[in-house]
Scaffold this motif. Structure first.
Motif, short mmCIF file in Angstrom:
data_model
loop_
_atom_site.label_atom_id
_atom_site.label_comp_id
_atom_site.label_asym_id
_atom_site.label_seq_id
_atom_site.Cartn_x
_atom_site.Cartn_y
_atom_site.Cartn_z
N GLY A 236 46.90 -74.12 32.18
CA GLY A 236 45.58 -74.56 32.56
C GLY A 236 45.22 -75.89 31.94
N PHE A 237 43.96 -76.30 32.13
CA PHE A 237 43.43 -77.47 31.45
C PHE A 237 41.92 -77.34 31.38
CE2 PHE A 237 44.33 -79.38 35.85
CZ PHE A 237 43.05 -79.17 36.33
N ASP A 238 41.30 -78.22 30.63
CA ASP A 238 39.85 -78.21 30.51
C ASP A 238 39.24 -78.73 31.81
OD1 ASP A 238 37.13 -79.07 29.96
OD2 ASP A 238 37.57 -78.81 27.84
N SER A 239 38.64 -77.84 32.59
CA SER A 239 38.15 -78.21 33.92
C SER A 239 37.10 -79.30 33.87
CB SER A 239 37.59 -76.97 34.63
OG SER A 239 38.57 -75.98 34.77
N ARG A 240 36.22 -79.22 32.88
CA ARG A 240 35.16 -80.22 32.78
C ARG A 240 35.73 -81.59 32.43
NH1 ARG A 240 29.74 -79.63 32.85
NH2 ARG A 240 28.72 -81.66 32.83
N GLN A 241 36.68 -81.63 31.51
CA GLN A 241 37.29 -82.91 31.16
C GLN A 241 38.03 -83.51 32.34
OE1 GLN A 241 39.59 -82.25 27.47
NE2 GLN A 241 38.10 -83.58 26.47
N CYS A 242 38.64 -82.66 33.15
CA CYS A 242 39.34 -83.14 34.35
C CYS A 242 38.35 -83.85 35.27
CB CYS A 242 40.01 -81.98 35.06
SG CYS A 242 40.84 -82.45 36.60
N LEU A 243 37.20 -83.24 35.50
CA LEU A 243 36.19 -83.87 36.36
C LEU A 243 35.71 -85.19 35.76
CD1 LEU A 243 34.00 -80.76 37.34
CD2 LEU A 243 35.87 -81.82 38.64
N GLU A 244 35.49 -85.21 34.46
CA GLU A 244 34.99 -86.42 33.82
C GLU A 244 36.03 -87.54 33.83
OE1 GLU A 244 33.79 -84.89 30.07
OE2 GLU A 244 31.86 -84.14 30.80
N HIS A 245 37.29 -87.19 33.68
CA HIS A 245 38.36 -88.19 33.68
C HIS A 245 38.57 -88.82 35.05
CE1 HIS A 245 39.32 -87.45 29.65
NE2 HIS A 245 40.38 -86.68 29.75
N TYR A 246 38.57 -87.98 36.10
CA TYR A 246 39.05 -88.42 37.40
C TYR A 246 37.97 -88.58 38.48
CZ TYR A 246 43.64 -87.44 35.45
OH TYR A 246 44.76 -87.44 34.66
N PHE A 247 36.81 -87.94 38.31
CA PHE A 247 35.85 -87.91 39.42
C PHE A 247 34.43 -88.29 39.02
CE2 PHE A 247 39.20 -84.77 40.29
CZ PHE A 247 39.69 -85.28 41.50
N SER A 248 34.21 -88.78 37.82
CA SER A 248 32.86 -89.11 37.39
C SER A 248 32.44 -90.49 37.91
CB SER A 248 32.77 -89.07 35.87
OG SER A 248 33.33 -90.24 35.31
N ASP A 249 31.17 -90.83 37.65
CA ASP A 249 30.67 -92.15 38.04
C ASP A 249 30.52 -93.07 36.84
OD1 ASP A 249 28.58 -90.84 36.84
OD2 ASP A 249 27.06 -91.57 38.25
N GLU A 250 31.20 -92.74 35.75
CA GLU A 250 31.15 -93.61 34.58
C GLU A 250 31.79 -94.96 34.90
OE1 GLU A 250 29.59 -92.90 31.79
OE2 GLU A 250 29.01 -90.94 32.63
N SER A 251 31.29 -96.00 34.27
CA SER A 251 31.75 -97.36 34.59
C SER A 251 33.24 -97.55 34.34
CB SER A 251 30.94 -98.38 33.77
OG SER A 251 31.08 -98.12 32.38
N GLU A 252 33.78 -96.83 33.36
CA GLU A 252 35.20 -97.00 33.06
C GLU A 252 36.09 -96.14 33.97
OE1 GLU A 252 33.58 -93.90 30.11
OE2 GLU A 252 32.95 -95.78 31.03
N MET A 253 35.48 -95.31 34.80
CA MET A 253 36.25 -94.46 35.71
C MET A 253 36.60 -95.30 36.95
SD MET A 253 37.23 -92.16 37.97
CE MET A 253 35.96 -91.89 39.19
#
Length: 260
Positions: free
Chosen positions: A13-30
């Protein structure tokens, strides 16, 4: 050269929330949005507005806890059944479906969908439509021949699988077998919509580096044919993002139908 990652999503498995933040967020560095959000949303909007893919039941078999790909589909199906291979992904997704405090914010993806679709409908209305349609979130197990056993479901009109097949399969033979398991959930003539990353060997979630299956466009097209599908549409985009999180080379979108 770094050794092949030892962690594998179905087992660790992996941390589902971190996955979303890494790959699908609207953060400027994403900076993966053009490949992982905009490209599939454009293809989904085109695919569904053509009007050929619709019905009663849509099954979603996608990686992590993503929902943005369901925005384009919710107007074309009465029921959406979401299946996940890990309990943590189910928990994260249900947090959003139930509108609970602390759920991942998908507003940026909804706004992108509205902009691409060119409709005046407010993005919040789209989110509520998906929440209403995606009330069935269940676990599946690809180790079984019938991945939903002991559940019994009516044959689906469509299956969507985004960013999953490259992280649950160790090799090409397993990929073809699991594609066949998906096919058995579809009615004859039913459709499959698939998106994934080509040329990937690893991806990172938090401190964990996990292995991915490396495959190309020809392989996935041949795998679909072996599983009894006819390809209707295919689009491949070269990678534009600069990121050490993952080493994919291209992203692919395919719509196909099951032979009757």
């Amino acid at each position: 050269m770094d050794p092949c990652p030892s962690k594998f999503y179905p087992e660790h498995g992996f941390d589902s929330r971190q996955c979303l933040e890494h790959y699908f967020s609207d953060e400027s560095e994403m900076n993966l949005a053009a490949d992982l959000l905009e490209f599939p949303i454009k293809n989904l909007t085109k695919t569904f507005t053509e009007g050929h893919i619709k019905g009663d039941v849509l099954i979603d078999l996608s990686g992590g806890s993503i929902v943005y790909h369901l925005y384009a589909a919710c107007d074309f199906f009465k029921h959406i059944i979401v299946m996940k291979v890990r309990d943590r992904c189910i928990m994260e997704l249900k947090r959003w479906v139930d509108g609970r405090t602390g759920a991942f914010d998908w507003c940026h993806a909804a706004k992108l969908h509205v902009a691409i679709e060119g409709k005046s409908e407010h993005f919040q209305d789209i989110e509520e439509k998906v929440r209403s349609a995606a009330q069935h979130v269940v676990k599946c197990d690809f180790a079984k021949e019938n991945i939903i056993d002991p559940m019994v479901l009516p044959p689906a009109d469509c299956i969507m699988t985004f960013w999953l097949m490259g992280i649950i399969n160790k090799d090409q033979d397993e990929y073809v077998r699991n594609l066949g398991k998906m096919s058995r959930l579809l009615k004859p003539g039913g459709h499959i919509i698939l998106s994934g990353m080509l040329g990937t060997t690893y991806y990172t979630v938090g401190k964990d580096k996990l292995r991915a299956m490396n495959y190309d466009e020809d392989f996935i097209k041949n795998a679909l044919v072996k599983a009894g599908f006819v390809i209707d549409h295919i689009d491949v985009k070269e990678r534009t993002a600069v990121s050490d999180l993952i080493d994919y080379k291209q992203v692919i979108f395919i719509a196909a139908h099951k032979e009757k």
